[in-house]
Design a protein around this motif. Structure first.
Motif, PDB file in Angstrom:
ATOM      1  N   VAL A 134      -8.894 -11.484  -6.806  1.00 27.67           N
ATOM      2  CA  VAL A 134      -8.671 -10.046  -6.704  1.00 27.67           C
ATOM      3  C   VAL A 134      -9.558  -9.277  -7.679  1.00 27.67           C
ATOM      4  CG1 VAL A 134      -6.718 -10.072  -8.326  1.00 27.67           C
ATOM      5  CG2 VAL A 134      -6.902  -8.232  -6.649  1.00 27.67           C
ATOM      6  N   ASP A 163     -11.261  -2.915   2.127  1.00 22.99           N
ATOM      7  CA  ASP A 163     -10.489  -4.158   2.056  1.00 22.99           C
ATOM      8  C   ASP A 163      -9.800  -4.369   0.719  1.00 22.99           C
ATOM      9  OD1 ASP A 163     -11.032  -4.857   4.652  1.00 22.99           O
ATOM     10  OD2 ASP A 163     -12.639  -6.278   4.167  1.00 22.99           O
ATOM     11  N   THR A 165      -7.412  -2.787  -0.693  1.00 21.91           N
ATOM     12  CA  THR A 165      -5.956  -2.608  -0.678  1.00 21.91           C
ATOM     13  C   THR A 165      -5.239  -3.878  -0.247  1.00 21.91           C
ATOM     14  OG1 THR A 165      -6.114  -1.672   1.553  1.00 21.91           O
ATOM     15  CG2 THR A 165      -6.081  -0.122  -0.289  1.00 21.91           C
ATOM     16  N   SER A 166      -5.845  -4.643   0.659  1.00 23.86           N
ATOM     17  CA  SER A 166      -5.209  -5.890   1.094  1.00 23.86           C
ATOM     18  C   SER A 166      -5.254  -6.941  -0.005  1.00 23.86           C
ATOM     19  CB  SER A 166      -5.885  -6.420   2.363  1.00 23.86           C
ATOM     20  OG  SER A 166      -7.236  -6.765   2.114  1.00 23.86           O
ATOM     21  N   TYR A 167      -6.196  -6.833  -0.920  1.00 24.85           N
ATOM     22  CA  TYR A 167      -6.262  -7.757  -2.049  1.00 24.85           C
ATOM     23  C   TYR A 167      -5.225  -7.422  -3.115  1.00 24.85           C
ATOM     24  CZ  TYR A 167     -10.526 -10.438  -1.034  1.00 24.85           C
ATOM     25  OH  TYR A 167     -11.442 -11.308  -0.491  1.00 24.85           O
ATOM     26  N   GLY A 169      -2.612  -4.925  -2.950  1.00 21.93           N
ATOM     27  CA  GLY A 169      -1.277  -4.641  -2.467  1.00 21.93           C
ATOM     28  C   GLY A 169      -0.693  -3.390  -3.100  1.00 21.93           C
ATOM     29  N   ALA A 170       0.498  -3.037  -2.688  1.00 21.64           N
ATOM     30  CA  ALA A 170       1.177  -1.846  -3.196  1.00 21.64           C
ATOM     31  C   ALA A 170       1.923  -2.181  -4.485  1.00 21.64           C
ATOM     32  CB  ALA A 170       2.156  -1.321  -2.150  1.00 21.64           C
ATOM     33  N   ARG A 172       4.927  -2.841  -6.978  1.00 21.35           N
ATOM     34  CA  ARG A 172       6.268  -3.379  -6.769  1.00 21.35           C
ATOM     35  C   ARG A 172       7.310  -2.286  -7.019  1.00 21.35           C
ATOM     36  NH1 ARG A 172       6.185  -9.356  -9.731  1.00 21.35           N
ATOM     37  NH2 ARG A 172       4.403 -10.194  -8.567  1.00 21.35           N
ATOM     38  N   PRO A 180       1.179  -5.590  -9.354  1.00 19.31           N
ATOM     39  CA  PRO A 180       1.262  -6.478  -8.195  1.00 19.31           C
ATOM     40  C   PRO A 180       1.130  -7.961  -8.523  1.00 19.31           C
ATOM     41  CG  PRO A 180      -0.859  -5.356  -8.250  1.00 19.31           C
ATOM     42  CD  PRO A 180      -0.018  -4.732  -9.324  1.00 19.31           C
ATOM     43  N   GLU A 181       0.798  -8.297  -9.759  1.00 14.85           N
ATOM     44  CA  GLU A 181       0.720  -9.694 -10.177  1.00 14.85           C
ATOM     45  C   GLU A 181       1.898 -10.028 -11.082  1.00 14.85           C
ATOM     46  OE1 GLU A 181      -3.964 -10.579 -10.685  1.00 14.85           O
ATOM     47  OE2 GLU A 181      -3.184  -9.005 -11.993  1.00 14.85           O
ATOM     48  N   ASP A 210      -1.093   5.150  -5.400  1.00 11.92           N
ATOM     49  CA  ASP A 210      -0.707   3.811  -5.861  1.00 11.92           C
ATOM     50  C   ASP A 210      -1.544   3.413  -7.074  1.00 11.92           C
ATOM     51  OD1 ASP A 210       1.234   3.472  -3.931  1.00 11.92           O
ATOM     52  OD2 ASP A 210       0.011   2.175  -2.640  1.00 11.92           O
TER      53      ASP A 210
END
Length: 336
Positions: A134, A163, A165-167, A169-170, A172, A180-181, A210
């Motif tokens: 990421v 791309d 955003t797909s790596y 994510g939103a 938590r 997100p990690e 975000d």
């Protein structure tokens, strides 16, 4: 001409590239070069508004190194020996992402058309890949953002930035840990910065917001008593001791970059606090009150240890210092 001190960057460089390590202020030539640092150098130099002739030549050396490191399929070597032999196979590690960041910045900001075209050709050759990491993707996305800022219709940059955003994510739903990690690692602020850039340039308020939310949380947890307290080399999670060491200059630089972008996107002066804390970290406003730069050489110290600074002045730390101080001129001075 820049009012920053580039003498140590010049000291670390030669007509091949940029030496990775230093013993104090002296380059350790026996360790050779790495693309990671050369690409960082491209970003820093091309952020300068008016490069003098010696730094323009240095930028061209860095671009030639980056082009030489690229394989035909768009991946990159990273490590070059002192006798000019590649020590690794082309890959998609962080150096690939940083190379695209440096190439995108060069293509967008160089004032020499031939240099712009050469950098963009290398960027396009590599931009179709998608790395496993990421952070690698975030570095590349920041290069794509540079290209899109100059050319909003550029196809490969649009696809790459889209791309991210797909790596990542939103965020938590946990207010205490929206990250997100499961753990903070390194160059953490590059992740929200990439989201802010994607939301801004691709027209998604949700993605932008975000990124801003994650950055606000990160600045909060990486601050103590109103100064920056970056997570250490081993990372950090809630409940672990703070302050913690070793702290790396790249954390301060990433925070400065992200907060500067947040300010440019939102015009909210609250983000200038993050830029200021990153700049002040190098000047001694940190957990130990230690100066993190050599005021005589212009070099940045390699890290903040439990007993004080590691006074070696390698490429990564020097570039982190320079990139952070660039914001002092472009943002803080312009806003008073």
């Amino acid at each position: 001409m820049s009012d920053l001190e580039f003498a140590h960057l010049v000291r670390l460089s030669d007509d091949t590239g940029l030496h990775e390590h230093a013993d104090g202020p002296l380059p350790r030539r026996e360790h050779g070069y790495c693309l990671d640092d050369v690409a960082r150098g491209l970003v820093v130099l091309h952020r300068e508004p008016d490069l003098p002739a010696d730094l323009a030549a240095l930028a061209e050396h860095y671009l030639a190194f980056t082009a030489y490191a690229q394989a035909e399929d768009g991946r990159f070597h990273n490590r070059l020996s002192p006798d000019r032999r590649w020590l690794d196979e082309p890959g998609l590690g962080d150096w690939w992402g940083r190379a695209l960041w440096g190439l995108g910045t060069t293509a967008a900001r160089s004032t020499v058309p031939a240099i712009q075209q050469a950098a963009l050709a290398c960027f396009d050759r590599g931009a179709h890949h998608r790395p496993p990491s990421v952070r690698t993707m975030a570095f590349a996305a920041l290069g794509a953002a540079e290209v899109l800022d100059a050319d909003p219709l550029h196809a490969s940059a649009t696809a790459l930035l889209g791309d991210i955003t797909s790596y990542i994510g939103a965020p938590r739903p946990d207010e205490n840990w929206p990250w997100p990690e499961n753990r903070l690692f390194y160059a953490n602020a590059a992740l929200p910065e990439a989201l802010i850039a994607a939301g801004d340039l691709l027209g998604s308020d949700e993605v932008r917001d975000d990124g801003l939310r994650l950055l606000d949380w990160l600045l909060t947890v990486e601050s103590r008593d109103f100064h920056l307290s970056p997570v250490p080399t081993g990372g950090w999670f809630l409940g672990e001791p703070r302050p913690a060491f070793d702290q790396q200059p790249i954390e301060a630089a990433a925070m400065a970059d992200a907060c500067a972008r947040a300010y440019r996107v939102t015009s909210d002066p609250a983000w200038l606090a993050g830029v200021h804390r990153a700049i002040a970290w190098f000047s001694g406003d940190n957990d130990l009150g230690s100066l993190m730069q050599d005021e005589h050489t212009g070099g940045g110290y390699d890290g903040l240890t439990p007993t004080g600074p590691n006074t070696n002045q390698g490429a990564e730390s020097t570039l982190a210092l320079l990139s952070t101080r660039q914001h002092l001129r472009t943002l803080l001075r312009s806003t008073g």
